[in-house]
Enzyme design. Structure first.
Site, PDB file in Angstrom:
ATOM      1  N   HIS A  11       0.856  -1.191   0.000  1.00  0.00           N
ATOM      2  CA  HIS A  11       0.000   0.000   0.000  1.00  0.00           C
ATOM      3  C   HIS A  11       0.889   1.238   0.000  1.00  0.00           C
ATOM      4  CE1 HIS A  11       0.653   1.290   4.184  1.00  0.00           C
ATOM      5  NE2 HIS A  11       0.606   0.010   4.530  1.00  0.00           N
ATOM      6  N   ASP A 183       0.632   9.847   5.127  1.00  0.00           N
ATOM      7  CA  ASP A 183       0.606   8.503   4.554  1.00  0.00           C
ATOM      8  C   ASP A 183       1.840   7.694   4.934  1.00  0.00           C
ATOM      9  OD1 ASP A 183      -1.732   9.225   3.324  1.00  0.00           O
ATOM     10  OD2 ASP A 183      -0.761   9.816   1.466  1.00  0.00           O
ATOM     11  N   THR A 184       1.629   6.397   5.099  1.00  0.00           N
ATOM     12  CA  THR A 184       2.683   5.423   5.357  1.00  0.00           C
ATOM     13  C   THR A 184       2.620   4.378   4.258  1.00  0.00           C
ATOM     14  OG1 THR A 184       2.536   5.711   7.759  1.00  0.00           O
ATOM     15  CG2 THR A 184       3.469   3.649   6.980  1.00  0.00           C
ATOM     16  N   VAL A 185       3.775   3.904   3.771  1.00  0.00           N
ATOM     17  CA  VAL A 185       3.779   2.813   2.801  1.00  0.00           C
ATOM     18  C   VAL A 185       4.051   1.517   3.529  1.00  0.00           C
ATOM     19  CG1 VAL A 185       4.635   4.393   1.036  1.00  0.00           C
ATOM     20  CG2 VAL A 185       6.253   2.899   2.239  1.00  0.00           C
TER      21      VAL A 185
END
Length: 352
Positions: A11, A183-185
């Site tokens: 994600h 956001d975080t991946v």
């Protein structure tokens, strides 16, 4: 297990994902999945290596808020968080508020590998979490790529920083908080031996105070992985959203507990998003509640492995990609809420 049972998903965060960048988001997810799958297909390829390499690609891609291109702190610097968890032994490694490490996920990976070797000299316990300068020195001693902090600042990220500083000066931060980005991946995977891994990496909230550590570095908050044992299925989760909210609700760990107990994965995920997050009394102080998650559940039955992949988010959108060994191409897409003011999106598949 067979190669039909290997799987990877990634994600690129949950929040407001620009439609003008949608092709770049999908491309980043697809490439990360291909990189991870190429490792899983190798004879000795492991889930933890696949997750690390997939996230490393996302860290290097300026379209994401991780590594190069991360959000800037209040003082205009880049500070990153990252963590990795191996499902085989439950080993966890993380770095928080670290500057100058090109790929924080690689340092988290090295921490996991060293921890699984056992105690250090004199019976010392290997670290699970290192922060700031200490994390940087630990990585430097192991030959990791250390760069000037300025080299992690991508031009458009700097322009965004100047814009947000102007908003702050105009006392508009509260009204525009959704635009600041957090956001975080992340990635989750299962390899040919049935071992599971999960990881996350993040530049954190734009204009965060230097030294702030988000959920991406905290045990049980950013990611979780545990292999199948006895009657309990194997589970992996990677989470994104507002770190303080994820930590206050212990969202990721609670999701894992539901995935272990609920037969219906859709019920487990929906209940976590609603009962454990949106309806949590610990989030009453927040007007906006932001979280997104990808999850994998694995369980053997009659010599076959049942794999279920699910995702969910309370934000406007979330970028997701996944791939199996039988897929010619990864599936990459942006999940978006419809126009009916729905509180959340929750969907997924039984992996064939």
């Amino acid at each position: 297990m067979s190669t039909d049972s290997i799987f990877i998903a990634v994600h690129i965060g949950a929040g407001i994902l620009s439609r003008s960048k949608e092709s770049k988001y999908r491309s980043a997810c697809s490439k990360a999945c291909r990189i991870g799958m190429s490792i899983l297909k190798q004879e000795n390829g492991t889930a933890i290596e696949a997750v690390t390499k997939a996230i490393q690609h996302l860290e290097d891609n300026p379209v994401t808020n991780a590594g190069y291109g991360s959000n800037l702190t209040l003082t205009g610097t880049v500070e990153c968080d990252a963590s990795l968890m191996s499902g085989e032994y439950g080993t966890f490694g993380a770095v928080g508020a670290v500057c100058g490490i090109k790929n924080p996920i690689k340092t988290a990976y090295q921490m996991v590998i060293e921890a699984e070797k056992g105690l250090l000299s004199l019976g010392r316990i290997p670290p699970m979490l290192l922060t700031g300068q200490g994390a940087k020195e630990w990585a430097k001693l192991r030959g990791h790529s250390i760069i000037n902090n300025e080299d992690l600042i991508e031009p458009t990220s700097y322009q965004t920083y100047l814009k947000h500083i102007q908003m702050l000066l105009e006392d508009q931060e509260a009204q525009n908080s959704d635009l600041l980005g957090h956001d975080t991946v992340g990635a989750i995977a299962i390899d040919i031996n049935g071992n599971i891994a999960a990881g996350v990496s993040s530049g954190g909230i734009s204009l965060k105070f230097p030294g702030r550590v988000g959920e991406a570095a905290i045990y049980g908050s950013g990611c979780w992985a545990q292999d199948e044992k006895g009657d309990l299925p194997g589970v992996a989760c990677s989470t994104t959203g507002t770190g303080e909210q994820i930590m206050r609700t212990m969202f990721t760990y609670k999701c894992v507990q539901r995935l272990l107990k609920e037969d219906d994965i859709q019920v487990a995920m929906t209940n976590t998003l609603t009962k454990d997050f949106l309806e949590s009394p610990f989030l009453d102080i927040y007007d906006q509640k932001s979280v997104g998650i990808i999850a994998l559940r694995s369980q053997k039955s009659n010599n076959k492995t049942r794999l279920e992949f699910w995702y969910g988010h309370t934000t406007d959108a979330m970028g997701i990609g996944y791939m199996t060994s039988t897929c010619k191409n990864p599936k990459a897409f942006i999940s978006r809420k419809n126009e009916n003011n729905e509180k959340l999106v929750s969907s997924g598949w039984l992996i064939p």
